[in-house]
Design an enzyme around this catalytic site. Structure first.
Site, PDB file in Angstrom:
ATOM      1  N   ASP A 162      -5.735 -13.648  -0.042  1.00  0.00           N
ATOM      2  CA  ASP A 162      -6.378 -14.539  -1.006  1.00  0.00           C
ATOM      3  C   ASP A 162      -5.288 -15.108  -1.898  1.00  0.00           C
ATOM      4  OD1 ASP A 162      -8.047 -15.868  -2.723  1.00  0.00           O
ATOM      5  OD2 ASP A 162      -8.703 -14.076  -3.794  1.00  0.00           O
ATOM      6  N   TYR A 230     -12.484 -27.472  -5.971  1.00  0.00           N
ATOM      7  CA  TYR A 230     -11.208 -27.781  -5.342  1.00  0.00           C
ATOM      8  C   TYR A 230     -11.093 -29.282  -5.082  1.00  0.00           C
ATOM      9  CZ  TYR A 230     -10.728 -22.737  -4.656  1.00  0.00           C
ATOM     10  OH  TYR A 230     -10.632 -21.379  -4.855  1.00  0.00           O
TER      11      TYR A 230
END
Length: 302
Positions: A162, A230
């Site tokens: 991650d 995002y």
């Protein structure tokens, strides 16, 4: 910090052909500091809620973080027959830990985060992410994840990377040597899931990572999810397994509606699992013609 301009947090996205700027109104600056590795910022936006940014890039928002955390966690865990030991590289906000603990077969989770500031700040301000750091199944290590996997062979069933974007402390996590070390750190039949950027802005990098993984692992696939915060609204995960019989697009454990509700899942379901591996035609064609040598070049552009 120069990411704040006239009350807006501005994030620059460098692509192969252009520079794009996306701005989010900062209604309240909660925290900012320069750690040993990166700039760490927490701010609040009235629509998105609390947001965490590292080195000028938003990592998560309270509004939509679950669409990323659930997918990067449940895609590999529901593709492995017995995911007992899970390693998380990065993930200092605690979101992957939160989701991995929902899986009944998981017995131990090791979180390896290089920057203690991310964990500390998340503990203090992002309780909706970090509330499971003290779970007895969880072991937290403050160290370089790349170094850790090199020193631990055949140790984990699932490894989840991650990471932030391929710059600063995360650049080594987008290299061939890292993927080789991941392979060696997995047990037989082990699976990796790595943050693998956007098909709209970073397809050359995705192509090269996909090709590198194919040289090392028996089975490789790219999965996608939608995250409104995002820049492109989309991000993906590179999935790979030592077992050539694995079929990522068909979960081993299929969740009922009741199980989804009991686990508190907001995005992931068995249908979403299958759909995540259905890619646009232009992406499929590009992945079939990938070149490993492009990976380092793409990372350097960051």
């Amino acid at each position: 910090m120069d990411t704040f301009v006239k009350g807006f947090f501005s994030e620059e996205e460098i692509t192969d052909t252009d520079h794009l700027m996306r701005s989010v109104k900062c209604h309240q600056l909660i925290h900012q500091e320069k750690s040993d590795y990166q700039n760490v910022v927490v701010f609040k936006n009235e629509s998105l809620g609390l947001c965490l940014a590292l080195d000028g890039a938003i990592q998560l928002s309270e509004k939509d973080e679950f669409s990323y955390q659930e997918m990067i966690t449940f895609l590999p865990l529901n593709s492995h027959p017995e995911p007992k030991r899970v390693l998380i590289i990065g993930g200092g906000d605690g979101g992957v830990i939160r989701e991995a603990l929902k899986h009944p077969m998981v017995e131990e989770i090791v979180l390896c985060e290089i920057d203690e500031a991310v964990i500390r700040v998340s503990r203090e301000y992002l309780g909706f992410m970090s509330s499971h750091f003290d779970n007895p199944k969880v072991k937290i290590l403050i160290q370089d994840g790349y170094e850790y996997i090199r020193n631990n062979k055949s140790a984990f069933d699932v490894i989840i990377t991650d990471s932030s974007d391929p710059k600063g402390p995360a650049i080594s996590l987008f290299q061939r040597e890292y993927y080789q070390s991941l392979y060696e750190c997995l047990r037989s039949g082990g699976i990796i899931a790595c943050q693998a950027e956007s098909i709209w802005y970073h397809l050359p990098l995705i192509k090269s990572l996909h090709s590198i993984a194919r040289e090392i692992f028996a089975t490789v696939a790219y999965a996608t999810t939608m995250v409104a915060t995002y820049p492109s609204g989309q991000i993906g995960f590179l999935m790979a397994c030592k077992d050539k019989q694995i079929q990522f697009n068909e979960p081993i454990r299929k969740l009922t509606d009741e199980q989804v509700s009991q686990m508190g899942l907001k995005y992931y379901s068995s249908d979403i699992h299958r759909a995540a591996f259905v890619l646009p035609v232009f992406v499929t064609k590009e992945l079939e013609s990938s070149s490993p040598s492009e990976a380092v070049q793409c990372c350097r552009k960051k």
